[in-house]
Design a protein around this motif. Structure first.
Motif, short mmCIF file in Angstrom:
data_model
loop_
_atom_site.label_atom_id
_atom_site.label_comp_id
_atom_site.label_asym_id
_atom_site.label_seq_id
_atom_site.Cartn_x
_atom_site.Cartn_y
_atom_site.Cartn_z
N VAL A 48 37.72 17.39 16.55
CA VAL A 48 36.26 17.46 16.56
C VAL A 48 35.70 17.22 17.95
CG1 VAL A 48 35.74 15.02 16.09
CG2 VAL A 48 34.26 16.81 15.15
N ARG A 49 36.50 16.64 18.84
CA ARG A 49 36.05 16.39 20.21
C ARG A 49 36.22 17.61 21.12
NH1 ARG A 49 35.44 10.95 21.49
NH2 ARG A 49 35.84 11.41 23.68
N VAL A 50 37.14 18.50 20.75
CA VAL A 50 37.43 19.65 21.63
C VAL A 50 37.02 20.99 21.02
CG1 VAL A 50 39.31 18.43 22.76
CG2 VAL A 50 39.81 19.82 20.76
N CYS A 51 36.87 21.05 19.73
CA CYS A 51 36.56 22.33 19.05
C CYS A 51 35.12 22.31 18.55
CB CYS A 51 37.51 22.58 17.89
SG CYS A 51 39.25 22.69 18.36
N SER A 52 34.54 23.48 18.43
CA SER A 52 33.18 23.59 17.91
C SER A 52 33.17 23.31 16.42
CB SER A 52 32.62 24.99 18.18
OG SER A 52 33.33 25.96 17.43
N ARG A 53 32.00 22.92 15.94
CA ARG A 53 31.85 22.59 14.51
C ARG A 53 32.12 23.82 13.64
NH1 ARG A 53 31.03 18.19 16.94
NH2 ARG A 53 29.12 16.94 16.79
N LYS A 54 31.53 24.95 14.02
CA LYS A 54 31.68 26.17 13.23
C LYS A 54 33.13 26.64 13.19
CE LYS A 54 28.51 29.33 13.32
NZ LYS A 54 27.52 30.36 13.71
N LEU A 55 33.81 26.53 14.32
CA LEU A 55 35.21 26.94 14.36
C LEU A 55 36.06 26.09 13.41
CD1 LEU A 55 37.52 28.60 15.59
CD2 LEU A 55 37.68 26.87 17.40
N LEU A 56 35.79 24.79 13.37
CA LEU A 56 36.56 23.92 12.49
C LEU A 56 36.29 24.23 11.02
CD1 LEU A 56 36.30 20.45 14.29
CD2 LEU A 56 38.32 21.91 14.07
N ILE A 57 35.02 24.47 10.68
CA ILE A 57 34.70 24.78 9.28
C ILE A 57 35.33 26.10 8.87
CG2 ILE A 57 32.83 25.35 7.68
CD1 ILE A 57 31.05 23.43 9.12
N ILE A 58 35.20 27.11 9.71
CA ILE A 58 35.73 28.43 9.36
C ILE A 58 37.25 28.40 9.28
CG2 ILE A 58 35.98 30.79 10.22
CD1 ILE A 58 33.13 30.46 11.40
N SER A 59 37.90 27.77 10.25
CA SER A 59 39.37 27.69 10.23
C SER A 59 39.86 26.91 9.03
CB SER A 59 39.86 27.05 11.53
OG SER A 59 39.43 27.76 12.66
N SER A 60 39.23 25.75 8.77
CA SER A 60 39.63 24.93 7.63
C SER A 60 39.44 25.69 6.32
CB SER A 60 38.81 23.64 7.63
OG SER A 60 39.03 22.90 6.46
N SER A 61 38.29 26.36 6.17
CA SER A 61 38.01 27.10 4.94
C SER A 61 39.01 28.24 4.74
CB SER A 61 36.59 27.65 4.96
OG SER A 61 35.65 26.62 5.10
N PHE A 62 39.34 28.93 5.83
CA PHE A 62 40.29 30.05 5.72
C PHE A 62 41.68 29.56 5.31
CE2 PHE A 62 43.46 32.92 7.58
CZ PHE A 62 43.11 34.11 6.96
N ILE A 63 42.14 28.47 5.92
CA ILE A 63 43.46 27.94 5.57
C ILE A 63 43.46 27.44 4.13
CG2 ILE A 63 45.14 26.13 6.10
CD1 ILE A 63 44.20 26.29 9.02
N MET A 64 42.39 26.75 3.73
CA MET A 64 42.31 26.25 2.35
C MET A 64 42.30 27.39 1.35
SD MET A 64 39.46 23.28 3.00
CE MET A 64 39.18 22.92 1.26
N SER A 65 41.50 28.42 1.61
CA SER A 65 41.43 29.55 0.67
C SER A 65 42.76 30.28 0.59
CB SER A 65 40.32 30.50 1.09
OG SER A 65 40.55 31.00 2.40
N SER A 66 43.43 30.46 1.72
CA SER A 66 44.73 31.13 1.71
C SER A 66 45.76 30.33 0.92
CB SER A 66 45.22 31.34 3.14
OG SER A 66 44.29 32.11 3.89
N ALA A 67 45.75 29.00 1.12
CA ALA A 67 46.70 28.14 0.39
C ALA A 67 46.42 28.19 -1.11
CB ALA A 67 46.61 26.71 0.91
N LEU A 68 45.14 28.22 -1.49
CA LEU A 68 44.80 28.26 -2.91
C LEU A 68 45.17 29.60 -3.54
CD1 LEU A 68 41.33 26.46 -2.94
CD2 LEU A 68 43.47 25.62 -3.91
N VAL A 69 45.00 30.69 -2.79
CA VAL A 69 45.40 32.00 -3.32
C VAL A 69 46.91 32.03 -3.58
CG1 VAL A 69 45.65 34.44 -2.73
CG2 VAL A 69 43.49 33.28 -2.30
N VAL A 70 47.70 31.53 -2.63
CA VAL A 70 49.16 31.49 -2.80
C VAL A 70 49.53 30.56 -3.95
CG1 VAL A 70 51.34 30.88 -1.71
CG2 VAL A 70 49.58 32.06 -0.39
N LEU A 71 48.88 29.41 -4.03
CA LEU A 71 49.15 28.47 -5.13
C LEU A 71 48.83 29.09 -6.48
CD1 LEU A 71 49.96 25.64 -6.09
CD2 LEU A 71 47.60 24.91 -5.67
N GLY A 72 47.69 29.80 -6.56
CA GLY A 72 47.34 30.48 -7.80
C GLY A 72 48.33 31.56 -8.18
#
Length: 230
Positions: A48-72
């Motif tokens: 959070v000190r080196v990355c932008s807020r939007k980049l962290l939200i988008i990256s986190s959401s994309f990784i979470m959604s991908s993991a959930l799709v594979v889990l499903g």
């Protein structure tokens, strides 16, 4: 954040961990899950000190959604004969998906919205609107956790995870479209982002005994001070 399923999966993490193929004792599973969440939270501090807020939200959401799709898909392969049936025997895939999801959640989507409570609201209503936001989020948290078992029965484990993955994808779209960047910006600059949405005369239906100074009043005071010094 709430409808991404993070807290529902956290509440039922041990059961999900076992369904995903874990053969560890349930108490040991709870400890492992807590360690995984701790790792994600610790990684958030330097990011959070080196990355932008939007980049962290988008990256986190994309990784979470991908993991959930594979889990499903893995859960679906266990109950249905389909093209994904080969995944049913690979226990490491759903386990890895759970681990990746729980590490990625605190890196952006499930952490930064709490920071926005302090950054987005105007100073004179920040305490009131912040309290209302937390109250509404707790109601939504109750709904998500309460409906998780019912959704499992109606659409299956795989359907629930795909539903939560859809919420993560919506978070990406919403962040791209509406969320301003606030990293390395003062509260006055952030409030300036919303100036076009404000009316000329601002009034509050709530009167507080000790109202916080608004950005506009601070600017007015600065102008008066500058004129006086000149």
């Amino acid at each position: 954040m709430l409808f991404s399923g993070k807290f529902a999966i956290e509440f039922y993490a041990v059961d999900i961990f076992i369904k995903a193929g874990g053969h560890i004792d349930k108490y040991a599973s709870a400890v492992i899950i807590a360690i995984i969440q701790l790792v994600g939270s610790l990684l958030f501090i330097p990011l959070v000190r080196v990355c932008s807020r939007k980049l962290l939200i988008i990256s986190s959401s994309f990784i979470m959604s991908s993991a959930l799709v594979v889990l499903g898909c893995s859960m679906y392969a266990q109950v249905e004969d389909s093209l994904m049936s080969d995944m049913a025997g690979l226990d490491w895939i759903p386990l890895l998906s759970v681990v990746v999801y729980m590490v990625a959640a605190p890196l952006g989507l499930c952490s930064i919205p709490f920071m926005y409570v302090a950054e987005f609201y105007p100073a004179e209503l920040r305490s009131l609107l912040g309290g209302m936001t937390i109250a509404i989020s707790n109601i939504e948290l109750f709904l998500v956790v309460k409906t998780f078992p019912n959704l499992e029965e109606s659409i299956g484990d795989h359907g629930v995870f795909w539903l939560y993955a859809g919420a993560c994808f919506l978070a990406i779209f919403f962040t791209f479209s509406y969320i301003p960047e606030t990293k390395d910006k003062s509260l006055m600059q952030v409030e300036g982002k919303f100036d076009r949405l404000r009316s000329t005369a601002r009034a509050s239906p709530w009167v507080t005994p000790l109202p916080s100074p608004s950005v506009s009043s601070v600017r007015k005071l600065q102008v008066q001070t500058l004129m006086f010094t000149q």
